[in-house]
Write a protein that holds these residues in place. Structure first.
Motif, PDB file in Angstrom:
ATOM      1  N   LYS A  12       0.851   6.289  -5.961  1.00 29.19           N
ATOM      2  CA  LYS A  12      -0.075   5.022  -5.520  1.00 29.19           C
ATOM      3  C   LYS A  12      -1.313   5.321  -5.559  1.00 29.19           C
ATOM      4  O   LYS A  12      -2.140   4.461  -5.791  1.00 29.19           O
ATOM      5  N   LEU A  20       5.202  -3.516  -5.750  1.00 23.48           N
ATOM      6  CA  LEU A  20       5.624  -2.845  -4.429  1.00 23.48           C
ATOM      7  C   LEU A  20       5.234  -3.556  -3.198  1.00 23.48           C
ATOM      8  O   LEU A  20       5.715  -3.474  -2.276  1.00 23.48           O
ATOM      9  N   GLY A  21       4.005  -4.242  -3.209  1.00 19.00           N
ATOM     10  CA  GLY A  21       3.805  -5.047  -1.877  1.00 19.00           C
ATOM     11  C   GLY A  21       4.782  -5.964  -1.474  1.00 19.00           C
ATOM     12  O   GLY A  21       4.704  -6.058  -0.275  1.00 19.00           O
ATOM     13  N   ASP A  22       5.619  -6.394  -2.110  1.00 17.72           N
ATOM     14  CA  ASP A  22       6.790  -7.390  -1.626  1.00 17.72           C
ATOM     15  C   ASP A  22       8.016  -6.538  -1.337  1.00 17.72           C
ATOM     16  O   ASP A  22       8.929  -7.040  -0.930  1.00 17.72           O
ATOM     17  N   PHE A  23       7.989  -5.093  -1.363  1.00 15.43           N
ATOM     18  CA  PHE A  23       9.128  -4.432  -0.962  1.00 15.43           C
ATOM     19  C   PHE A  23       8.777  -3.249  -0.008  1.00 15.43           C
ATOM     20  O   PHE A  23       8.445  -2.091  -0.576  1.00 15.43           O
ATOM     21  N   ASP A  24       8.716  -3.568   1.264  1.00 12.53           N
ATOM     22  CA  ASP A  24       8.110  -2.656   2.245  1.00 12.53           C
ATOM     23  C   ASP A  24       9.016  -1.379   2.222  1.00 12.53           C
ATOM     24  O   ASP A  24       8.479  -0.100   2.677  1.00 12.53           O
ATOM     25  N   ALA A  25      10.412  -1.391   2.021  1.00 11.05           N
ATOM     26  CA  ALA A  25      11.039  -0.221   1.937  1.00 11.05           C
ATOM     27  C   ALA A  25      10.887   0.868   0.871  1.00 11.05           C
ATOM     28  O   ALA A  25      11.238   2.127   1.167  1.00 11.05           O
ATOM     29  N   ASN A  27       7.695   0.783  -0.709  1.00 11.03           N
ATOM     30  CA  ASN A  27       6.094   0.855  -0.817  1.00 11.03           C
ATOM     31  C   ASN A  27       5.476   1.925  -0.707  1.00 11.03           C
ATOM     32  O   ASN A  27       4.920   2.156   0.438  1.00 11.03           O
ATOM     33  N   ARG A  28       5.757   3.291  -0.977  1.00 11.90           N
ATOM     34  CA  ARG A  28       5.407   4.526  -0.810  1.00 11.90           C
ATOM     35  C   ARG A  28       5.386   5.512  -1.880  1.00 11.90           C
ATOM     36  O   ARG A  28       6.052   5.083  -2.821  1.00 11.90           O
TER      37      ARG A  28
END
Length: 278
Positions: A12, A20-25, A27-28
């Motif tokens: 990132k 990825l902003g819509d998928f917290d799991a 988003n890394r």
């Protein structure tokens, strides 16, 4: 030893991933260093990076970022599947530029995140047909309701090798085999299509899935394509949604325990070696 044809490396700090902003799991970062440690423990002997739908302006930059990792871990990284935009008129120029990268093995355009008519346009289909004779594959990432679109695209480019991602993303959580099974078998009738059994634990109930939930979907895929047209992939880190890389590797070994040594070897690695000339 497993060959992982579907690893998503995420950086990132170097690239932008709008979705990825819509998928917290998810988003890394998913750095190569962490993957190589896990691979050494799990018997993964090689891998491909699968594009992660970076911002369109950074598609070629993603190739460069990942290629720079190729000297790490004694050659574990054996190839790159790049994102692309076949719906654009400048695709031929893009294809010419990126094909100079020796690690490039193929392309993917995720079709379940765009309107269905994107892949039905003459421009899109003709641009995919440009892969004929290049040795570059095209990954089909579609939902079960879109398998008929995949069939139409494959029929337009019979000299291109297509790879169906994630068994066609079946609805494992509900156990619904139809119409996925019927359309999967129709797609498998096309001899230039291979199936990737990759990270399907992400499609089961995250709290309650078992091997018996996965088994009918794996067995249907194997029966449709045959052992010589299958490849394995982790879909890391998306497989974390169903338990993680270690869990998926363990499930893979359990699901294939009754296969012959030759069939396991083909699925685990040698089919991939043959498809991509590794």
């Amino acid at each position: 030893m497993l060959f992982d044809t579907h690893l998503h490396l995420i950086y990132k700090d170097r690239l932008s991933y709008p979705w990825l902003g819509d998928f917290d799991a998810l988003n890394r970062d998913n750095p190569f260093e962490a993957y190589t440690r896990a691979a050494a423990r799990l018997g993964i002997s090689g891998c491909f990076h699968m594009e992660v739908d970076v911002a369109e302006a950074q598609i070629e930059e993603e190739i460069d970022v990942i290629a720079a990792l190729s000297d790490q871990a004694d050659g574990l990284l054996r190839g790159i599947i790049s994102s692309c935009r076949p719906e654009h008129a400048d695709f031929p120029a893009f294809l010419e530029r990126v094909s100079e990268q020796t690690l490039l093995r193929g392309f993917r355009r995720v079709l379940h995140v765009v309107p269905d008519d994107v892949s039905t346009s003459a421009l899109f289909r003709d641009n995919i047909k440009r892969l004929s004779g290049t040795g570059k594959t095209f990954d089909l990432c579609v939902l079960p309701r879109q398998l008929h679109l995949a069939i139409a695209l494959v029929d337009h480019a019979p000299e291109v090798t297509f790879i169906l991602d994630h068994c066609g993303v079946p609805d494992i959580a509900t156990g619904a085999l139809e119409p996925w099974r019927t359309d999967l078998r129709a797609l498998a009738e096309r001899p230039n299509v291979r199936a990737k059994i990759s990270g399907i634990i992400a499609y089961g109930d995250p709290d309650r899935w078992t091997l018996n939930d996965l088994r009918p979907f794996v067995e249907e895929t194997v029966d449709a394509f045959g052992h010589d047209r299958l490849v394995w992939g982790s879909d890391s880190p998306v497989c974390n949604l169903g338990g993680g890389l270690e869990t998926w590797v363990a499930a893979t070994h359990a699901l294939t325990a009754g296969w012959s040594t030759e069939d396991r070897a083909a699925f685990y690695k040698t089919n991939a070696v043959g498809i991509w000339g590794l």
